[in-house]
Design a protein around this motif. Sequence first.
Motif, short mmCIF file in Angstrom:
data_model
loop_
_atom_site.label_atom_id
_atom_site.label_comp_id
_atom_site.label_asym_id
_atom_site.label_seq_id
_atom_site.Cartn_x
_atom_site.Cartn_y
_atom_site.Cartn_z
N ARG A 102 -5.28 -0.53 -1.93
CA ARG A 102 -6.50 -1.34 -1.85
C ARG A 102 -6.19 -2.81 -2.09
NH1 ARG A 102 -9.49 0.46 -6.02
NH2 ARG A 102 -9.22 2.57 -5.26
N LEU A 103 -5.40 -3.09 -3.12
CA LEU A 103 -5.01 -4.47 -3.44
C LEU A 103 -4.17 -5.08 -2.31
CD1 LEU A 103 -4.06 -4.22 -7.22
CD2 LEU A 103 -5.95 -5.52 -6.23
N ALA A 104 -3.20 -4.31 -1.81
CA ALA A 104 -2.31 -4.81 -0.77
C ALA A 104 -3.07 -5.11 0.52
CB ALA A 104 -1.19 -3.80 -0.50
N LEU A 105 -3.97 -4.22 0.92
CA LEU A 105 -4.72 -4.43 2.17
C LEU A 105 -5.63 -5.66 2.09
CD1 LEU A 105 -5.53 -0.75 3.26
CD2 LEU A 105 -3.64 -2.23 3.99
N ALA A 106 -6.08 -5.98 0.89
CA ALA A 106 -6.88 -7.20 0.70
C ALA A 106 -5.99 -8.44 0.83
CB ALA A 106 -7.58 -7.17 -0.65
N LYS A 107 -4.78 -8.38 0.30
CA LYS A 107 -3.85 -9.52 0.37
C LYS A 107 -3.28 -9.71 1.78
CE LYS A 107 -1.92 -9.52 -4.31
NZ LYS A 107 -0.69 -9.26 -5.07
N LEU A 108 -3.18 -8.63 2.54
CA LEU A 108 -2.52 -8.67 3.85
C LEU A 108 -3.47 -8.90 5.01
CD1 LEU A 108 0.06 -5.80 3.25
CD2 LEU A 108 0.50 -8.26 3.28
N LEU A 109 -4.61 -9.43 4.72
CA LEU A 109 -5.60 -9.77 5.76
C LEU A 109 -4.93 -10.59 6.87
CD1 LEU A 109 -8.62 -9.14 5.90
CD2 LEU A 109 -9.07 -11.37 4.92
N GLY A 110 -5.07 -10.14 8.11
CA GLY A 110 -4.50 -10.87 9.24
C GLY A 110 -3.05 -10.55 9.55
N ILE A 111 -2.45 -9.61 8.84
CA ILE A 111 -1.03 -9.29 9.04
C ILE A 111 -0.74 -8.86 10.48
CG2 ILE A 111 -1.21 -6.88 8.26
CD1 ILE A 111 1.63 -7.29 6.99
#
Length: 194
Positions: A102-111
């Motif tokens: 959950r934390l990673a997917l929030a940080k990786l927005l636009g990957i």
Amino acid sequence: MSKISRESLMTLEAYHKARPEMRKQAIEERRKRSVRLGEHLNLLFESELLMRYQIQEMLRVEKIFDEEGIQDELGAYNPLVPDGSNFKATMMLEYPNEAERRLALAKLLGIEHKMFIQVEGQPRVYAIANEDLDRTTADKTSSVHFMRFELTPEMKKSLKAGAQMMVGCDHKEYPMHVETLPDDTLASLVNDLT
């Protein structure tokens, strides 16, 4: 590379007999065509064989034998078959721990827009992502994205002549790349090019 046609699919009975061998081929193809970028990102370069296997598996599991159902499966998976001028891939962000994911997917927005390939001596080509539907919200990216990398005639020519290819991501939260691909991976990808 041509799309998979209704006529080229096996009946459920024929597939039942061919399935062990086809499954073995698909596992080997997946191994060759997977490029790991670090611990959490796997890029699977799709192929006609992998999509054919996926369609046959869906027809088997769902017991689909009617024309409309078969056409639905063809419509879902044919867009992932490379067409001779591109590579198509499924990007998977793999975080087994749900809270960490959950934390990673929030940080990786636009990957999905920061994924690239680079043929030796050529400029980077960034992915055209999720052409079927947007998989990102304002708060997070999806853990699965579908992408297409379009190659120029020069890039195709270079790859066919033996050039290497880098695969990478330049998202600020996940800067990672693989400088050179294994020989069998590169050879398999070059087979997609016409």
